[in-house]
Design a protein around this motif. Structure first.
Motif, PDB file in Angstrom:
ATOM      1  N   VAL A   1       0.841  -1.202   0.000  1.00 23.46           N
ATOM      2  CA  VAL A   1       0.000   0.000   0.000  1.00 23.46           C
ATOM      3  C   VAL A   1       0.875   1.251   0.000  1.00 23.46           C
ATOM      4  O   VAL A   1       1.770   1.382   0.843  1.00 23.46           O
ATOM      5  N   GLN A   2       0.605   2.140  -0.947  1.00 24.65           N
ATOM      6  CA  GLN A   2       1.252   3.452  -0.994  1.00 24.65           C
ATOM      7  C   GLN A   2       2.775   3.335  -0.882  1.00 24.65           C
ATOM      8  O   GLN A   2       3.432   4.070  -0.150  1.00 24.65           O
TER       9      GLN A   2
ATOM     10  N   LEU B   1      -4.642  14.891   1.466  1.00 15.83           N
ATOM     11  CA  LEU B   1      -6.056  14.512   1.489  1.00 15.83           C
ATOM     12  C   LEU B   1      -6.263  13.019   1.299  1.00 15.83           C
ATOM     13  O   LEU B   1      -7.189  12.439   1.865  1.00 15.83           O
ATOM     14  N   ARG B   2      -5.413  12.381   0.511  1.00 19.59           N
ATOM     15  CA  ARG B   2      -5.620  10.952   0.244  1.00 19.59           C
ATOM     16  C   ARG B   2      -5.176  10.073   1.407  1.00 19.59           C
ATOM     17  O   ARG B   2      -5.488   8.891   1.450  1.00 19.59           O
TER      18      ARG B   2
ATOM     19  N   GLU C   1       1.603  13.531   5.789  1.00 17.11           N
ATOM     20  CA  GLU C   1       2.731  13.017   5.025  1.00 17.11           C
ATOM     21  C   GLU C   1       3.577  12.115   5.909  1.00 17.11           C
ATOM     22  O   GLU C   1       4.008  11.051   5.498  1.00 17.11           O
ATOM     23  N   LYS C   2       3.818  12.582   7.135  1.00 16.93           N
ATOM     24  CA  LYS C   2       4.532  11.788   8.124  1.00 16.93           C
ATOM     25  C   LYS C   2       3.512  11.126   9.042  1.00 16.93           C
ATOM     26  O   LYS C   2       2.521  11.737   9.437  1.00 16.93           O
ATOM     27  N   ARG C   3       3.798   9.903   9.410  1.00 16.40           N
ATOM     28  CA  ARG C   3       2.864   9.138  10.227  1.00 16.40           C
ATOM     29  C   ARG C   3       2.569   9.850  11.550  1.00 16.40           C
ATOM     30  O   ARG C   3       3.492  10.281  12.249  1.00 16.40           O
ATOM     31  N   TYR C   4       1.273   9.994  11.828  1.00 21.81           N
ATOM     32  CA  TYR C   4       0.759  10.616  13.050  1.00 21.81           C
ATOM     33  C   TYR C   4       0.999  12.128  13.108  1.00 21.81           C
ATOM     34  O   TYR C   4       0.730  12.744  14.142  1.00 21.81           O
TER      35      TYR C   4
ATOM     36  N   VAL D   1      -7.600  17.725   7.722  1.00 21.43           N
ATOM     37  CA  VAL D   1      -8.564  16.616   7.739  1.00 21.43           C
ATOM     38  C   VAL D   1      -8.508  15.940   6.370  1.00 21.43           C
ATOM     39  O   VAL D   1      -8.696  16.586   5.342  1.00 21.43           O
ATOM     40  N   GLY D   2      -8.222  14.655   6.365  1.00 18.81           N
ATOM     41  CA  GLY D   2      -8.118  13.931   5.105  1.00 18.81           C
ATOM     42  C   GLY D   2      -8.924  12.655   5.126  1.00 18.81           C
ATOM     43  O   GLY D   2      -9.647  12.359   6.081  1.00 18.81           O
TER      44      GLY D   2
END
Length: 371
Positions: A33-34, A210-211, A216-219, A224-225
């Motif tokens: 994923v990603q 948004l996606r 971009e960085k975890r947490y 709001v995305g």
């Protein structure tokens, strides 16, 4: 040789050994994923949109939705949309809380009529969403001129138009954002998925936020995305298909040219191509001037796949028709209604053989004489 009685499907999604091997390779990698496949797919797809930034998502509808969000469209705004399209075009506008303003189409290209766009402008107009329907580019030169004059955003719905172009500029490279779908029936697919193109780096960054839940960085959530990421399995399949798209497109164009040259039925109108347009024939769409239902039944009986895209204009669908009636709005879209009552799409996909094309022509010419 194709059996004379074998059914010729209207669309034929391709899932070959290369696609299967790509999916298995990703599954075995554990990066599903990603990951790197998504990044590579984005970079490679950018070649089709003049090198613009590309952001992969999970569907064409998500591509439309996120584009509107990233450009700041919302309540109080109006977005001009053709009613002769798939409902997703208008649904994305409603999902951000903006109002849809439906306008009519050019009867030859089935795309937004620039004159109708200009007539529909109001103080609340914030954006225009041209749809490159059936793979034919909308009149982007005129639409962009209107947008620039009035300070409007343009979001291209290119979900059916991978590699289409107008005067040498590819669709998806005109507006503030361009959107593509990789659903299995499209000219190329990733099983399911979408792509957004934009010329603005900050818009691209917003789309990436948004996606992925706004981070971009975890947490480290910044806005709001949502979760509309593309999987690496889909991206790997999309990369294989992207590599085949040019050849497939040329075959579609050649198949369409054969059909147009040889279909001579008097009550059938073959597709038109605007000057300077590169039509990539996601659909090969006729107008039937006689009894369409009878024509479709005869084609099916002859083993020729056929379909109507779209039998009910969006403004006549329940989620739009009922609120508009309550508000006293009644859209006057004669070309849209006429097209919805007459169009029929035939097979044009690259898997067609010479015998298939001959059978399609024979069947269409035969029914034309009977209408």
């Amino acid at each position: 040789m194709t059996d004379a009685h074998e059914f010729i499907p209207a669309a034929k999604p391709v899932i070959g050994e290369e696609e299967i091997e790509a999916a298995v390779r990703v599954l075995r990698s554990g990066m599903v994923v990603q990951g790197p496949e998504v990044a590579a797919f984005e970079e490679e797809f950018s070649e089709f949109v003049d090198g613009r930034h590309c952001v992969a998502v999970n569907s064409g509808t998500s591509a439309l939705h996120l584009s509107l969000l990233a450009l700041g469209l919302g309540p109080g705004d109006e977005v001009i949309v053709p009613s002769f399209s798939f409902a997703a075009s208008a649904n994305a506008v409603r999902l951000v809380g903006a109002d849809v303003v439906f306008v009519d189409i050019d009867p030859e290209t089935y795309c937004l009529d620039p004159a109708a766009v200009e007539a529909a402008l109001s103080p609340r107009t914030a954006a225009i969403m041209p749809v490159h329907l059936y793979g034919h580019p909308a009149a982007m030169d005129k639409i962009m001129a209107i947008a620039e004059q009035h300070g409007l955003a343009v979001i291209e719905d290119a979900c059916q138009a991978h590699a289409a172009a107008l005067h040498g500029t590819p669709v998806g490279a005109f507006g503030a954002a361009g959107t593509f779908s990789f659903y299995p029936t499209k000219n190329m697919h990733s099983l399911e998925g979408g792509m957004i193109s934009t010329g603005d780096a900050e818009t691209a960054r917003t789309l990436r936020l948004l996606r992925n839940q706004g981070m971009e960085k975890r947490y480290a959530n910044e806005i709001v995305g949502a979760n509309v990421r593309m999987t690496d399995v889909s991206a790997a399949i999309g990369r294989v298909q992207r590599g085949k798209l040019t050849g497939w497109t040329e075959q579609r164009i050649a198949n369409a040219a054969y059909l147009t040259e040889h279909i001579t039925a008097p009550n059938v109108v073959t597709p038109k191509v605007a000057e300077g347009a590169r039509h990539i024939y996601h659909q090969y769409t006729l107008r039937v001037l006689g009894d369409r239902d009878a024509a479709m039944a005869k084609l099916t009986e002859a083993g020729i796949g056929n379909a109507v895209y779209y039998p009910t204009p969006i403004h006549r669908l329940k989620p739009y028709w009922e609120p508009d009636q309550k508000a006293g709005r009644d859209w006057d879209l004669p070309e849209t209604d006429r097209a919805a009552a007459q169009v029929v799409s035939l097979p044009v996909h690259p898997a067609l053989s010479a015998q298939d094309l001959e059978r399609i022509v024979t069947a269409v010419n035969a029914l034309g004489e009977q209408l």
